[in-house]
Design a protein around this motif. Structure first.
Motif, PDB file in Angstrom:
ATOM      1  N   VAL A  75      99.258  72.632 -41.454  1.00  0.00           N
ATOM      2  CA  VAL A  75      98.132  72.310 -42.341  1.00  0.00           C
ATOM      3  C   VAL A  75      96.828  72.275 -41.554  1.00  0.00           C
ATOM      4  O   VAL A  75      95.800  72.819 -41.997  1.00  0.00           O
ATOM      5  CB  VAL A  75      98.388  70.973 -43.062  1.00  0.00           C
ATOM      6  N   ASP A  76      96.847  71.656 -40.367  1.00  0.00           N
ATOM      7  CA  ASP A  76      95.635  71.601 -39.540  1.00  0.00           C
ATOM      8  C   ASP A  76      95.181  73.003 -39.144  1.00  0.00           C
ATOM      9  O   ASP A  76      93.969  73.292 -39.128  1.00  0.00           O
ATOM     10  CB  ASP A  76      95.890  70.765 -38.286  1.00  0.00           C
ATOM     11  N   THR A  77      96.131  73.876 -38.831  1.00  0.00           N
ATOM     12  CA  THR A  77      95.794  75.255 -38.458  1.00  0.00           C
ATOM     13  C   THR A  77      95.133  75.974 -39.629  1.00  0.00           C
ATOM     14  O   THR A  77      94.116  76.664 -39.464  1.00  0.00           O
ATOM     15  CB  THR A  77      97.048  76.019 -38.016  1.00  0.00           C
ATOM     16  N   ILE A 104      99.567  84.890 -34.112  1.00  0.00           N
ATOM     17  CA  ILE A 104      99.318  83.786 -35.043  1.00  0.00           C
ATOM     18  C   ILE A 104     100.252  83.850 -36.253  1.00  0.00           C
ATOM     19  O   ILE A 104     100.728  82.821 -36.743  1.00  0.00           O
ATOM     20  CB  ILE A 104      97.850  83.789 -35.504  1.00  0.00           C
ATOM     21  N   GLU A 105     100.552  85.050 -36.733  1.00  0.00           N
ATOM     22  CA  GLU A 105     101.445  85.168 -37.888  1.00  0.00           C
ATOM     23  C   GLU A 105     102.817  84.588 -37.566  1.00  0.00           C
ATOM     24  O   GLU A 105     103.375  83.821 -38.345  1.00  0.00           O
ATOM     25  CB  GLU A 105     101.575  86.637 -38.297  1.00  0.00           C
ATOM     26  N   SER A 106     103.360  84.959 -36.399  1.00  0.00           N
ATOM     27  CA  SER A 106     104.667  84.424 -35.990  1.00  0.00           C
ATOM     28  C   SER A 106     104.586  82.930 -35.723  1.00  0.00           C
ATOM     29  O   SER A 106     105.544  82.183 -35.976  1.00  0.00           O
ATOM     30  CB  SER A 106     105.176  85.152 -34.745  1.00  0.00           C
ATOM     31  N   TYR A 107     103.447  82.486 -35.209  1.00  0.00           N
ATOM     32  CA  TYR A 107     103.239  81.062 -34.942  1.00  0.00           C
ATOM     33  C   TYR A 107     103.339  80.258 -36.244  1.00  0.00           C
ATOM     34  O   TYR A 107     104.033  79.224 -36.298  1.00  0.00           O
ATOM     35  CB  TYR A 107     101.869  80.871 -34.296  1.00  0.00           C
ATOM     36  N   VAL A 139      90.992  77.371 -40.113  1.00  0.00           N
ATOM     37  CA  VAL A 139      90.536  78.735 -40.439  1.00  0.00           C
ATOM     38  C   VAL A 139      90.001  78.810 -41.866  1.00  0.00           C
ATOM     39  O   VAL A 139      89.760  79.890 -42.392  1.00  0.00           O
ATOM     40  CB  VAL A 139      91.665  79.769 -40.231  1.00  0.00           C
ATOM     41  N   GLY A 140      89.844  77.638 -42.490  1.00  0.00           N
ATOM     42  CA  GLY A 140      89.238  77.587 -43.813  1.00  0.00           C
ATOM     43  C   GLY A 140      90.172  77.875 -44.964  1.00  0.00           C
ATOM     44  O   GLY A 140      89.718  78.044 -46.107  1.00  0.00           O
TER      45      GLY A 140
END
Length: 511
Positions: A218-220, A194-197, A224-225
């Motif tokens: 932004v949606d991601t 996820i960090e690389s994503y 995750v709040g």
């Protein structure tokens, strides 16, 4: 005085120029004059085939190439173009055969290897395709598309290491290639990195300036709040791209999702102050529609002076949702005056139906009754007339003629829900049986509605048993039920809500 050959060359040159400008009819006209002046020049027939191919006339292109082959059987460009044409009409075995002929004619003709590899991908001969792509890259080492093809094959095989290596090469050679960035994002998600994503989303935007990547980022973060982080990122981008409507809209919706409605409205005010063009106003109108501020939206539209089809459709939706069907009918008339399309006719018929003018609605809709949007509206109108048997024919037509998966799903779920409310068990089952010849894409929907039909008309327990048999894993059934419940209505929704409450735990419902 020009010779026939000089004339032919001039026409051929004009044909090439026309192809470059996308005027394929002019190109064909010119190259046919060249062919008439010099009928045995193979290069002219190849130009004609190229123009026909780019026009989308693949069969015509093949005819031109087949004739050219009688003049020169060992022309690699000819066989390579035939390979492309066969691939475009789904004849991948023939496409591969023509690529092999091109390679025999000239083992150093690079595009023959690429065309052979593409046909092998569709034939699922992946190892051969990889070898041919590697050979192509020996001859054309700077083509990013070949690296992207290699990456896609590795990704589909679950070989994420090689997939990432090849997609990174593709991006290095063409930083603006959104297909490559999209594939890299999918690979990183599959790796659960996820960090690389998140970093790649920013890199993809930096390389392409395509705001869809910022939207995904932004949606991601919202999912995750991390609203504060999303807000900070958007504010920084707005400093750089002042007046970009997409960024202001994204920031306003971050605020809105946090219940900071005043900040959301202030953000749109800032946008319209920085950029008062049409695009900015459309974002503003869409927000007001989503917010349910229908009166203000209609006032803002009238004040803007905008009267094109997109703005009128937004106005129509506001009037419809606030229940002002007479005004929505007038707006639908305006849309029809701009474009007498089946969709606009369906909007007009919908308002006639909601005003209780059912016969007028059917008369208006009959102009395009085979169109899926219009067919669904005809279904609704006949249901309002309590003519379920006639209505079902139009529902079937709307499902079978829809091209979009979302439309098919909603028509099946909403339509059959309405039939369950106004029809009987056997009629609904007979209708569902009639959909069995449709592709497998909706088979699970048909099975689901059959289970719901049993649950409504036979017994809850019988419907529950049928629904649980849709998948061997109960949690999958629960997730599916939660995904579709809002698209059903009436007795069908009541059954699904009861099923979810009694059989699905809170985690299933959250999923």
């Amino acid at each position: 005085m020009e010779s026939n050959k000089d004339n032919a060359d001039r026409y051929a040159s004009e044909a090439k120029d026309a192809i470059n400008f996308g005027d394929y009819d002019k190109a064909i006209s010119n190259i046919e004059r060249a062919i008439k002046a010099s009928p045995r020049d193979v290069s002219y027939h190849l130009i004609k085939a190229d123009a026909l191919y780019k026009k989308g006339d693949y069969e015509g292109a093949l005819d031109a190439l087949n004739f050219a082959e009688t003049l020169d059987r060992n022309n690699p460009e000819l066989h390579s173009l035939k390979s492309i044409c066969y691939g475009s009409i789904g004849k991948f075995r023939e496409s591969k055969d023509e690529a092999i002929k091109a390679i025999k004619a000239d083992p150093n003709y690079p595009f023959a290897y690429y065309n052979k590899a593409k046909s092998e991908q569709y034939l699922e001969e992946y190892e051969e395709a990889k070898k041919d792509l590697q050979k192509y890259l020996e001859l054309q080492p700077n083509d990013p598309d070949a690296y992207l093809d290699l990456a896609e094959m590795s990704y589909n095989e679950g070989d994420y290491k090689n997939a990432l290596q090849n997609v990174n090469t593709a991006i290095r050679k063409d930083k603006e290639n959104t297909d490559a960035h999209d594939l890299k994002l999918n690979i990183l998600l599959a790796k659960k990195d996820i960090e690389s994503y998140l970093k790649e989303l920013l890199e993809a935007f930096k390389d392409t300036e395509d705001f869809k990547y910022i939207g995904t980022l932004v949606d991601t973060l919202k999912n995750v709040g991390s609203y504060d982080t999303a807000e900070d990122i958007l504010k920084e981008f707005i400093k750089i791209y002042k007046g970009e409507p997409f960024l202001y809209d994204a920031l306003a919706r971050v605020y809105y999702d946090e219940d900071r409605k005043d900040d959301a409205y202030k953000t749109y005010e800032d946008l319209l102050s920085a950029n008062g063009d049409r695009e900015a106003k459309i974002y503003w109108f869409d927000f007001l529609l989503d917010d349910g501020s229908f009166d203000r939206l209609i006032e803002e539209i009238n004040k803007s002076g905008l009267n094109d089809d997109e703005v009128l459709e937004i106005k129509y939706l506001a009037e419809d949702q606030k229940g002002d069907h007479q005004s929505a009918l007038e707006t639908a008339k305006e849309l029809i005056n701009l474009d007498r399309s089946p969709y606009n006719i369906s909007l007009y018929g919908s308002q006639l139906r909601k005003l209780g003018k059912l016969d007028e609605s059917i008369k208006a809709l009959s102009e395009y009754e085979n169109d899926p949007d219009v067919s669904y509206e005809m279904f609704l109108t006949y249901m309002d007339k309590d003519q379920a048997k006639t209505a079902s024919k139009y529902l079937k037509n709307s499902i079978e003629n829809s091209e979009e998966d979302d439309d098919i799903i909603s028509n099946v779920l909403e339509g059959v829900s309405k039939m369950i409310d106004k029809s009987d068990f056997q009629s609904v089952n007979d209708f569902l049986d009639s959909l069995n010849d449709k592709s497998d894409d909706i088979s699970i929907l048909v099975d689901t509605m059959r289970a719901i039909n049993s649950g409504v008309f036979e017994s809850y327990e019988k419907g529950k048993e049928k629904l649980l048999r849709i998948d061997e894993h109960k949690e999958e059934v629960c997730e599916f039920a939660n995904n579709i419940v809002q698209l059903t209505e009436g007795k069908a929704r009541s059954f699904l809500e009861k099923f979810i409450e009694q059989n699905c735990d809170s985690e299933d419902q959250e999923d």
